[in-house]
Design a protein around this motif. Structure first.
Motif, PDB file in Angstrom:
ATOM      1  N   GLU A 134       0.826  -1.210   0.000  1.00 43.70           N
ATOM      2  CA  GLU A 134       0.000   0.000   0.000  1.00 43.70           C
ATOM      3  C   GLU A 134       0.859   1.258   0.000  1.00 43.70           C
ATOM      4  N   GLU A 135       1.884   1.288   0.848  1.00 44.53           N
ATOM      5  CA  GLU A 135       2.753   2.460   0.918  1.00 44.53           C
ATOM      6  C   GLU A 135       3.538   2.660  -0.366  1.00 44.53           C
ATOM      7  N   LYS A 136       4.081   1.578  -0.884  1.00 46.98           N
ATOM      8  CA  LYS A 136       4.932   1.711  -2.064  1.00 46.98           C
ATOM      9  C   LYS A 136       4.121   2.035  -3.309  1.00 46.98           C
ATOM     10  N   LEU A 137       2.904   1.530  -3.368  1.00 50.83           N
ATOM     11  CA  LEU A 137       2.037   1.900  -4.481  1.00 50.83           C
ATOM     12  C   LEU A 137       1.701   3.387  -4.396  1.00 50.83           C
ATOM     13  N   ASP A 138       1.412   3.855  -3.201  1.00 51.21           N
ATOM     14  CA  ASP A 138       1.113   5.276  -3.013  1.00 51.21           C
ATOM     15  C   ASP A 138       2.286   6.136  -3.468  1.00 51.21           C
ATOM     16  N   LYS A 152       5.405  11.015   2.500  1.00 45.41           N
ATOM     17  CA  LYS A 152       5.793  10.473   3.799  1.00 45.41           C
ATOM     18  C   LYS A 152       4.992   9.223   4.098  1.00 45.41           C
ATOM     19  N   GLY A 153       5.670   8.181   4.541  1.00 41.09           N
ATOM     20  CA  GLY A 153       5.030   6.943   4.947  1.00 41.09           C
ATOM     21  C   GLY A 153       5.583   6.482   6.280  1.00 41.09           C
ATOM     22  N   GLN A 154       5.328   5.219   6.621  1.00 41.41           N
ATOM     23  CA  GLN A 154       5.790   4.680   7.898  1.00 41.41           C
ATOM     24  C   GLN A 154       6.955   3.710   7.754  1.00 41.41           C
ATOM     25  N   LEU A 155       7.101   3.093   6.582  1.00 41.12           N
ATOM     26  CA  LEU A 155       8.095   2.041   6.409  1.00 41.12           C
ATOM     27  C   LEU A 155       9.269   2.448   5.523  1.00 41.12           C
ATOM     28  N   ARG A 156       9.256   3.680   5.068  1.00 37.55           N
ATOM     29  CA  ARG A 156      10.335   4.189   4.223  1.00 37.55           C
ATOM     30  C   ARG A 156      10.601   5.633   4.599  1.00 37.55           C
ATOM     31  N   ALA A 157      11.838   6.076   4.424  1.00 35.52           N
ATOM     32  CA  ALA A 157      12.175   7.470   4.714  1.00 35.52           C
ATOM     33  C   ALA A 157      11.364   8.397   3.813  1.00 35.52           C
TER      34      ALA A 157
END
Length: 344
Positions: A134-138, A152-157
């Motif tokens: 979900e984060e990487k697609l975003d 900005k996400g939670q699992l990547r800088a």
């Protein structure tokens, strides 16, 4: 409806040594096969990402870039990029580069990955399987829209005013398809975002997927996306020959790969009955002569209203000459017959 071919770069194993055949030879064969697919007028070619000894392709974008230099018209896509364990900035850059080399023929197919080898390989925790995607697609969609990225996400800088280059030919935007295996959550995600959907149908009966595809259509419309831009595809195991013995012989290739994968997943041995049931009209295998495959693709169009069909054609690593003949039949006989039947 677009018609194309997909491959994973399957490698057969020598029964005497237990070793897979030479990946260098396989990759050269794949390039020749993509070149032929372009020459016979197919619309799209897809290549999947794997990190296992029974597949030759770990970086689809590299092989597709090589193919771009020897093809003229065919679209080149990943089927799929395992986005959950990839870096979205690099994914965009690689496919934008492919797009520039190919003069605007690049696409990206992204999925969560039915194989999980890439997660420990690249240092990702499987407990974050869904959140990673979900984060990487975003992030990938943000990059696809914006040259200068703030995210900005939670699992990547986070990215703050970062310029992502090069940019693809169509105002920087690449077609991005969401590939799913049949979960409603994945279908809903694609519909909400208004992204093209491609469904892997490799077992059971395709009509079992009709509620899922209807769900996608309903949600796509509900979220007020332009219905004229809706794209739905299926990706299914395929092989063509007008020689009955060749279809019979292909069973050994197909079963060997299914059993190799099944051994790690607890599947029972693949049977000849499964093969023949899959080849029937209501089955999921597009394996047969040109008439059988043509009729089955038209049935899929009637059943789902698909805009793209990709025949996954190298399961079990059939010989290069056999593959070339199958591709030729698909491009020169099946594709014209399907287009004529659909009035296109």
């Amino acid at each position: 409806m677009e018609l194309g071919i997909g491959m994973f770069g399957d490698l057969s194993f020598d029964p005497a040594t237990g070793k897979p055949r030479n990946a260098k030879v396989k990759l050269q064969e794949i390039l020749a096969q993509i070149k032929l697919a372009d020459e016979v007028g197919l619309d799209v070619f897809g290549l999947g990402e794997h990190h296992r000894p029974d597949y030759a392709v770990s970086s689809p974008e590299i092989v597709l870039a090589a193919a771009a230099s020897i093809t003229k018209n065919i679209k080149l896509t990943s089927t799929v990029t395992v986005l959950s364990s990839a870096e979205p900035v690099k994914v965009y850059q690689d496919f934008a580069t492919l797009d520039l080399i190919s003069n605007g023929r690049a696409e990206i197919g992204v999925g969560r990955g039915s194989f999980i080898e890439s997660f420990p390989l690249f240092g990702y925790d499987l407990k974050n399987y869904d959140q990673l995607f979900e984060e990487k697609l975003d992030l990938l969609l943000n990059i696809n829209t914006n040259e200068v990225v703030n995210w900005k996400g939670q699992l990547r800088a986070p990215l703050i005013n970062q310029q992502v280059l090069p940019r693809a030919t169509n105002d920087g935007q690449l077609p991005i398809w969401i590939a799913v295996g049949g979960t409603p959550e994945s279908v809903l995600r694609a519909a909400k975002l208004g992204l093209p959907l491609i469904v892997a149908i490799i077992g059971g009966m395709p009509k079992q997927f009709k509620p899922l595809i209807e769900y996608y259509k309903e949600q796509y419309i509900l979220h007020r996306h332009d219905i004229t831009k809706m794209q739905i595809g299926i990706h299914s195991h395929s092989f063509l020959s007008n020689e009955p013995q060749s279809i019979t012989d292909y069973y050994s290739n197909y079963a060997s790969q299914m059993n190799r994968i099944g051994a790690s997943r607890g599947w029972p041995s693949y049977s000849k009955m499964q093969y023949e049931t899959g080849r029937a009209k209501e089955g999921a295998l597009f394996i047969g002569d040109t008439n059988e495959v043509t009729e089955k693709i038209l049935y899929m169009h009637e059943l789902f209203g698909i805009t793209r069909f990709i025949g996954h054609m190298d399961v079990g690593d059939p010989s290069h000459s056999t593959m070339m003949k199958s591709i030729e039949l698909f491009g020169k006989t099946v594709a014209p017959a399907v287009r004529k039947a659909l009035g296109k």
